[in-house]
Design a protein around this motif. Structure first.
Motif, PDB file in Angstrom:
ATOM      1  N   SER A  61       0.693  -1.105   0.099  1.00 50.15           N
ATOM      2  CA  SER A  61      -0.019  -0.090  -0.011  1.00 50.15           C
ATOM      3  C   SER A  61       0.800   1.189  -0.070  1.00 50.15           C
ATOM      4  O   SER A  61       0.434   2.471  -0.306  1.00 50.15           O
ATOM      5  CB  SER A  61      -0.854   0.163   1.109  1.00 50.15           C
ATOM      6  N   GLN A  63       3.159   4.054  -1.331  1.00 51.40           N
ATOM      7  CA  GLN A  63       3.253   4.819  -2.620  1.00 51.40           C
ATOM      8  C   GLN A  63       4.633   5.687  -2.571  1.00 51.40           C
ATOM      9  O   GLN A  63       5.283   5.528  -3.761  1.00 51.40           O
ATOM     10  CB  GLN A  63       2.287   5.744  -2.925  1.00 51.40           C
ATOM     11  N   GLU A  64       5.000   5.944  -1.488  1.00 51.03           N
ATOM     12  CA  GLU A  64       6.313   6.607  -1.370  1.00 51.03           C
ATOM     13  C   GLU A  64       6.945   6.228  -0.052  1.00 51.03           C
ATOM     14  O   GLU A  64       6.512   6.391   0.927  1.00 51.03           O
ATOM     15  CB  GLU A  64       6.225   8.209  -1.520  1.00 51.03           C
ATOM     16  N   SER A  80       0.907   6.850   1.680  1.00 53.23           N
ATOM     17  CA  SER A  80      -0.039   5.948   1.059  1.00 53.23           C
ATOM     18  C   SER A  80      -1.101   6.818   0.235  1.00 53.23           C
ATOM     19  O   SER A  80      -0.937   7.907   0.432  1.00 53.23           O
ATOM     20  CB  SER A  80      -0.508   4.820   1.856  1.00 53.23           C
ATOM     21  N   SER A  81      -2.064   5.898  -0.111  1.00 51.42           N
ATOM     22  CA  SER A  81      -3.213   6.582  -0.913  1.00 51.42           C
ATOM     23  C   SER A  81      -4.162   7.544   0.203  1.00 51.42           C
ATOM     24  O   SER A  81      -4.682   8.337  -0.219  1.00 51.42           O
ATOM     25  CB  SER A  81      -4.200   5.588  -1.681  1.00 51.42           C
TER      26      SER A  81
END
Length: 201
Positions: A61, A63-64, A80-81
């Motif tokens: 999950s 993203q960075e 995360s999102s």
């Protein structure tokens, strides 16, 4: 008709004296930008080389991911999102917020490159601190970022409010003032052109 136009032109001109004076003086400040460098300096947490190698297995999950080292040790910053997390790179649990002593150490480390602006820490309230030079510094622990506001920042922000006719604490009223000011300026221009052209016709 010409007398009415001249009278209206005079009334609008007098009405716009203060706004025009404000626009001119603040516009000059915005053009020259005196003191902007310090007022809007991007104060950052100082990063140091990692003292030891750390292996982090990222979750699906994430993203960075950023692994940084400060005077307080290693930090794992994950995006995360849905949210931004500040984790311990070993346990992958939420890294607890710093104590007052740790917060002061983090700030003093960040201040070291511009001690003249920030001076010494005189008061700490949670993750905000007041310095001896009148600068307020706030730490966003989740993103490990700092923001700073001094008296010069507040003064420049006030000039922006004057320039854009934000003279009240109410957004709706300020928008009306701005539109009304622009309409008066357009009317003044139209009347001036009309008075200039009419005697020649």
């Amino acid at each position: 008709m010409e007398m009415k136009s001249r009278k209206l032109h005079k009334i609008i001109g007098l009405t716009l004296v203060l706004p025009m004076l404000g626009w001119t003086l603040t516009g000059l400040v915005f053009f020259i930008k005196p003191g902007y460098q310090g007022a809007y300096e991007q104060l950052s947490v100082k990063h140091h080389p990692l003292s030891q190698g750390l292996n982090v297995t990222p979750k699906q999950s994430w993203q960075e991911v950023r692994l940084v080292n400060t005077i307080l040790g290693a930090h794992l910053l994950v995006k995360s999102s849905h949210k931004v997390e500040h984790l311990d790179p070993v346990s992958l649990l939420d890294k607890p917020a710093p104590t007052n002593l740790q917060f002061k150490a983090l700030l003093n480390d960040a201040f070291s490159d511009n001690k003249a602006r920030y001076g010494d820490i005189v008061h700490v309230d949670g993750l905000s601190a007041q310095t001896s030079t009148g600068v307020k510094v706030t730490l966003d622990w989740h993103s490990l970022t700092l923001s700073q506001t001094g008296q010069d920042t507040e003064l420049i922000n006030l000039l922006y409010q004057v320039h854009y006719l934000q003279w009240t604490p109410f957004k709706g009223i300020n928008q009306v003032l701005g539109i009304f000011g622009l309409l008066l300026l357009i009317s003044l221009t139209v009347l001036g052109v009309r008075l200039y052209i009419k005697p020649r016709s």
